[in-house]
Scaffold this motif. Structure first.
Motif, PDB file in Angstrom:
ATOM      1  N   LEU A   1       0.827  -1.211   0.000  1.00 22.59           N
ATOM      2  CA  LEU A   1       0.000   0.000   0.000  1.00 22.59           C
ATOM      3  C   LEU A   1       0.861   1.260   0.000  1.00 22.59           C
ATOM      4  O   LEU A   1       0.569   2.240  -0.690  1.00 22.59           O
ATOM      5  CB  LEU A   1      -0.930  -0.014   1.226  1.00 22.59           C
ATOM      6  N   GLN A   2       1.911   1.256   0.811  1.00 22.44           N
ATOM      7  CA  GLN A   2       2.814   2.414   0.840  1.00 22.44           C
ATOM      8  C   GLN A   2       3.506   2.628  -0.524  1.00 22.44           C
ATOM      9  O   GLN A   2       3.650   3.753  -0.986  1.00 22.44           O
ATOM     10  CB  GLN A   2       3.856   2.216   1.933  1.00 22.44           C
ATOM     11  N   SER A   3       3.914   1.509  -1.119  1.00 18.74           N
ATOM     12  CA  SER A   3       4.554   1.609  -2.443  1.00 18.74           C
ATOM     13  C   SER A   3       3.581   2.175  -3.477  1.00 18.74           C
ATOM     14  O   SER A   3       3.944   3.026  -4.302  1.00 18.74           O
ATOM     15  CB  SER A   3       5.043   0.236  -2.888  1.00 18.74           C
ATOM     16  N   LEU A   4       2.331   1.727  -3.442  1.00 18.19           N
ATOM     17  CA  LEU A   4       1.323   2.226  -4.378  1.00 18.19           C
ATOM     18  C   LEU A   4       1.060   3.704  -4.165  1.00 18.19           C
ATOM     19  O   LEU A   4       0.930   4.472  -5.134  1.00 18.19           O
ATOM     20  CB  LEU A   4       0.027   1.423  -4.199  1.00 18.19           C
ATOM     21  N   GLU A   5       1.024   4.138  -2.924  1.00 16.54           N
ATOM     22  CA  GLU A   5       0.789   5.557  -2.643  1.00 16.54           C
ATOM     23  C   GLU A   5       1.926   6.413  -3.202  1.00 16.54           C
ATOM     24  O   GLU A   5       1.701   7.488  -3.754  1.00 16.54           O
ATOM     25  CB  GLU A   5       0.655   5.756  -1.129  1.00 16.54           C
ATOM     26  N   GLY A   6       3.170   5.882  -3.070  1.00 17.60           N
ATOM     27  CA  GLY A   6       4.300   6.626  -3.634  1.00 17.60           C
ATOM     28  C   GLY A   6       4.281   6.642  -5.157  1.00 17.60           C
ATOM     29  O   GLY A   6       4.678   7.638  -5.785  1.00 17.60           O
ATOM     30  N   GLN A   7       3.799   5.596  -5.764  1.00 24.99           N
ATOM     31  CA  GLN A   7       3.755   5.527  -7.226  1.00 24.99           C
ATOM     32  C   GLN A   7       2.676   6.432  -7.802  1.00 24.99           C
ATOM     33  O   GLN A   7       2.846   6.994  -8.893  1.00 24.99           O
ATOM     34  CB  GLN A   7       3.504   4.080  -7.673  1.00 24.99           C
TER      35      GLN A   7
ATOM     36  N   PRO B   1      -5.020  12.727  -9.344  1.00 24.34           N
ATOM     37  CA  PRO B   1      -6.298  12.893  -8.614  1.00 24.34           C
ATOM     38  C   PRO B   1      -7.266  11.734  -8.839  1.00 24.34           C
ATOM     39  O   PRO B   1      -7.964  11.308  -7.903  1.00 24.34           O
ATOM     40  CB  PRO B   1      -6.859  14.213  -9.155  1.00 24.34           C
ATOM     41  N   ALA B   2      -7.346  11.231 -10.105  1.00 29.26           N
ATOM     42  CA  ALA B   2      -8.305  10.154 -10.396  1.00 29.26           C
ATOM     43  C   ALA B   2      -7.971   8.899  -9.616  1.00 29.26           C
ATOM     44  O   ALA B   2      -8.854   8.264  -9.018  1.00 29.26           O
ATOM     45  CB  ALA B   2      -8.308   9.866 -11.895  1.00 29.26           C
ATOM     46  N   GLN B   3      -6.695   8.536  -9.599  1.00 28.63           N
ATOM     47  CA  GLN B   3      -6.285   7.326  -8.908  1.00 28.63           C
ATOM     48  C   GLN B   3      -6.262   7.516  -7.394  1.00 28.63           C
ATOM     49  O   GLN B   3      -6.546   6.578  -6.634  1.00 28.63           O
ATOM     50  CB  GLN B   3      -4.895   6.884  -9.397  1.00 28.63           C
ATOM     51  N   LEU B   4      -5.925   8.720  -6.922  1.00 30.01           N
ATOM     52  CA  LEU B   4      -5.878   8.963  -5.483  1.00 30.01           C
ATOM     53  C   LEU B   4      -7.268   8.831  -4.847  1.00 30.01           C
ATOM     54  O   LEU B   4      -7.398   8.412  -3.682  1.00 30.01           O
ATOM     55  CB  LEU B   4      -5.298  10.352  -5.201  1.00 30.01           C
ATOM     56  N   GLU B   5      -8.278   9.206  -5.614  1.00 28.89           N
ATOM     57  CA  GLU B   5      -9.635   9.091  -5.073  1.00 28.89           C
ATOM     58  C   GLU B   5      -9.973   7.625  -4.781  1.00 28.89           C
ATOM     59  O   GLU B   5     -10.504   7.287  -3.713  1.00 28.89           O
ATOM     60  CB  GLU B   5     -10.637   9.664  -6.070  1.00 28.89           C
ATOM     61  N   TYR B   6      -9.647   6.736  -5.722  1.00 29.98           N
ATOM     62  CA  TYR B   6      -9.866   5.303  -5.499  1.00 29.98           C
ATOM     63  C   TYR B   6      -8.954   4.772  -4.408  1.00 29.98           C
ATOM     64  O   TYR B   6      -9.355   3.952  -3.565  1.00 29.98           O
ATOM     65  CB  TYR B   6      -9.620   4.522  -6.790  1.00 29.98           C
ATOM     66  N   PHE B   7      -7.695   5.238  -4.418  1.00 32.99           N
ATOM     67  CA  PHE B   7      -6.717   4.716  -3.447  1.00 32.99           C
ATOM     68  C   PHE B   7      -7.126   5.073  -2.022  1.00 32.99           C
ATOM     69  O   PHE B   7      -6.989   4.252  -1.099  1.00 32.99           O
ATOM     70  CB  PHE B   7      -5.325   5.282  -3.759  1.00 32.99           C
ATOM     71  N   ASN B   8      -7.640   6.276  -1.820  1.00 31.76           N
ATOM     72  CA  ASN B   8      -8.035   6.685  -0.470  1.00 31.76           C
ATOM     73  C   ASN B   8      -9.175   5.812   0.054  1.00 31.76           C
ATOM     74  O   ASN B   8      -9.213   5.464   1.248  1.00 31.76           O
ATOM     75  CB  ASN B   8      -8.451   8.150  -0.464  1.00 31.76           C
ATOM     76  N   GLN B   9     -10.097   5.436  -0.830  1.00 30.79           N
ATOM     77  CA  GLN B   9     -11.170   4.530  -0.407  1.00 30.79           C
ATOM     78  C   GLN B   9     -10.588   3.162  -0.044  1.00 30.79           C
ATOM     79  O   GLN B   9     -10.991   2.545   0.970  1.00 30.79           O
ATOM     80  CB  GLN B   9     -12.199   4.383  -1.524  1.00 30.79           C
ATOM     81  N   ILE B  10      -9.647   2.673  -0.909  1.00 30.33           N
ATOM     82  CA  ILE B  10      -9.019   1.372  -0.620  1.00 30.33           C
ATOM     83  C   ILE B  10      -8.256   1.441   0.698  1.00 30.33           C
ATOM     84  O   ILE B  10      -8.286   0.500   1.523  1.00 30.33           O
ATOM     85  CB  ILE B  10      -8.099   0.966  -1.775  1.00 30.33           C
TER      86      ILE B  10
ATOM     87  N   GLU C   1     -10.950  -0.943 -11.045  1.00 36.19           N
ATOM     88  CA  GLU C   1     -11.075   0.365 -11.698  1.00 36.19           C
ATOM     89  C   GLU C   1      -9.701   1.029 -11.880  1.00 36.19           C
ATOM     90  O   GLU C   1      -9.407   1.603 -12.933  1.00 36.19           O
ATOM     91  CB  GLU C   1     -11.988   1.278 -10.861  1.00 36.19           C
ATOM     92  N   MET C   2      -8.878   0.937 -10.850  1.00 36.95           N
ATOM     93  CA  MET C   2      -7.534   1.540 -10.941  1.00 36.95           C
ATOM     94  C   MET C   2      -6.700   0.824 -12.004  1.00 36.95           C
ATOM     95  O   MET C   2      -5.971   1.462 -12.784  1.00 36.95           O
ATOM     96  CB  MET C   2      -6.838   1.455  -9.573  1.00 36.95           C
TER      97      MET C   2
END
Length: 464
Positions: free
Chosen positions: A93-99, A104-113, A161-162
């Motif tokens: 998860l940390q690696s994905l957040e750094g990538q 904005p589009a992906q961060l919205e999904y990532f924050n829910q995950i 979706e991501m």
């Protein structure tokens, strides 16, 4: 000169334009390369994001499967697998957040995950703890499982979706990369063609300038040769007029005196005047003969017509002719080592060779000083040596002896044309022979003529 400068300006302008065009093309190639590198980096980034999403999905699936194996079967190894999956899930998860960075589009999904995964892990942990306490699957355990499956489906949807977004981007960047590659190939083809065209135009321009320079140099050389020829002609006519004036003056003066006093003068004095006239006439004849022979040789019209010649008689007649032409030439001595032999040579050319060498030896020797004509046969070669003890030839003049009109530095006060030895060399070359000289200034000179002649004795039958 103006035309030359104008062409230089056009040439400079052409090269400047070509250089600017190549610079622009090179800059476009650099931009294309930079863009291609950026696209490649984006492709790699999308690939890494997609792989991380797959890793998270896989870890979630392994965790759920291990939890069920432990709860429903009671397999202790499944619990270990569960804990290992959970341990690896948070770094992913940390690696994905750094990538994702600031997408904005992906961060919205990532924050829910990021919110849902801890909730689901908490439910999984709660299910495991309840199983440890009750060691059975009750209604609460089923409720926890149902709620966990709902969270799983939501998380899987968000991850899908991501992944769809990244796959679309992968296709876009891949297509863009292909377009850049095609553009780069076209640009490289154009650059290659441009370079070839510039080099070709440059070569043609340089070749044109070289040809012009060669033509100018040829014209300058031709003009220089014409100037030199004019100078040689002027010197030749000046020298000829001087050489002919002296014998002509003797002929005219002696003839006039003889005409006015032939009745009063005794026979001896009249004979002396006639001898002077005859000697001067022979001098003019030799001059004309040398000039004519040299001009024919230069034009390639001097013919080689050999015939059988009795050697001793030929040489004796030559010496006698020279003595009759000038009583001062009585100093010529003839030495023969080939008595009764005939040789196959061109009589006229050989006469010219020997007469010129003997005249030079007499001219550049002191009065009554002996000059030798030595004849011998060396197997099938015929040798003539003309030897004197005169003033000799300076060493620095020896390489130039056979050049037309060239005269030694120590004979400038003695009359001469500088044609004699040039004629000798031409005649010897027609015989395919050689002429060599050894001389020491102040001690004399020896000229050696070697001719490859056929030799026969008088008492042998001779056939042409």
């Amino acid at each position: 000169m103006g035309k030359w400068l104008s062409e230089q300006k056009w040439l400079a302008a052409g090269f400047s334009t070509a250089t600017i065009w190549l610079g622009i093309s090179s800059w476009a190639s650099y931009r294309n390369t930079t863009e291609f590198i950026g696209t490649t980096q984006r492709l790699l980034h999308s690939y890494e994001v997609t792989r991380t999403l797959s890793t998270i999905s896989l870890e979630m699936t392994i965790a759920e499967s291990s939890r069920r194996g432990y709860v429903f079967i009671g397999n202790r190894e499944e619990l270990d697998r569960y804990q290992e999956s959970v341990t690896q899930l948070y770094p992913s998860l940390q690696s994905l957040e750094g990538q994702l960075g600031e997408d904005p589009a992906q961060l919205e999904y990532f924050n829910q995950i990021k919110e849902l995964i801890p909730k689901r892990l908490a439910l999984l942990e709660k299910s495991i703890q309840r199983y440890r306490r009750t060691n059975q699957i009750d209604i609460e355990q089923r409720r926890i499982t149902a709620e966990s499956l709902q969270l799983r489906d939501r998380i899987q949807w968000l991850l899908a979706e991501m992944k769809d977004i990244e796959e679309i981007r992968l296709k876009q960047w891949l297509q863009h990369s292909q377009d850049l590659m095609q553009r780069r190939m076209s640009l490289e083809v154009w650059l290659t063609f441009s370079m070839f065209l510039v080099l070709l135009l440059g070569f043609l321009a340089v070749y044109r300038q070289v040809m012009k320079r060669q033509r100018l140099e040829a014209m300058e050389e031709k003009w220089s040769q014409q100037q030199e020829l004019s100078h040689l002609k002027l010197n030749f006519f000046s020298m000829m007029s001087h050489e002919f004036r002296t014998p002509l003056s003797v002929v005219l003066g002696s003839s006039q005196l003889l005409l006015e006093n032939h009745t009063q003068w005794p026979v001896e004095k009249r004979s002396h005047s006639l001898q002077r006239i005859l000697s001067s006439a022979h001098v003019m004849k030799r001059l004309l003969s040398d000039i004519l022979m040299f001009s024919r040789a230069e034009a390639g019209n001097l013919e080689f017509q050999p015939d059988w010649v009795e050697l001793d008689s030929f040489c004796l007649n030559l010496v006698e002719d020279m003595r009759m032409a000038d009583p001062l030439q009585d100093s010529i001595k003839f030495v023969s080592y080939c008595h009764g032999q005939r040789v196959y040579v061109d009589e006229k050319l050989l006469y010219s060779v020997l007469s010129n060498l003997l005249l030079n030896s007499v001219k550049y020797s002191a009065a009554n000083q002996a000059v030798y004509l030595i004849v011998e046969v060396d197997r099938y070669d015929l040798l003539f040596h003309v030897k004197d003890q005169g003033m000799g030839i300076p060493a620095e003049d020896l390489p130039h002896l056979y050049e037309p009109f060239y005269r030694g530095r120590n004979v400038s006060t003695i009359a001469g044309t500088g044609l004699g030895l040039a004629v000798v060399k031409k005649c010897v070359d027609l015989h395919q022979g050689t002429v060599t000289v050894t001389s020491q200034e102040g001690q004399g000179t020896v000229f050696t003529i070697r001719l490859p002649a056929v030799v026969s004795h008088l008492n042998q039958h001779v056939s042409h």
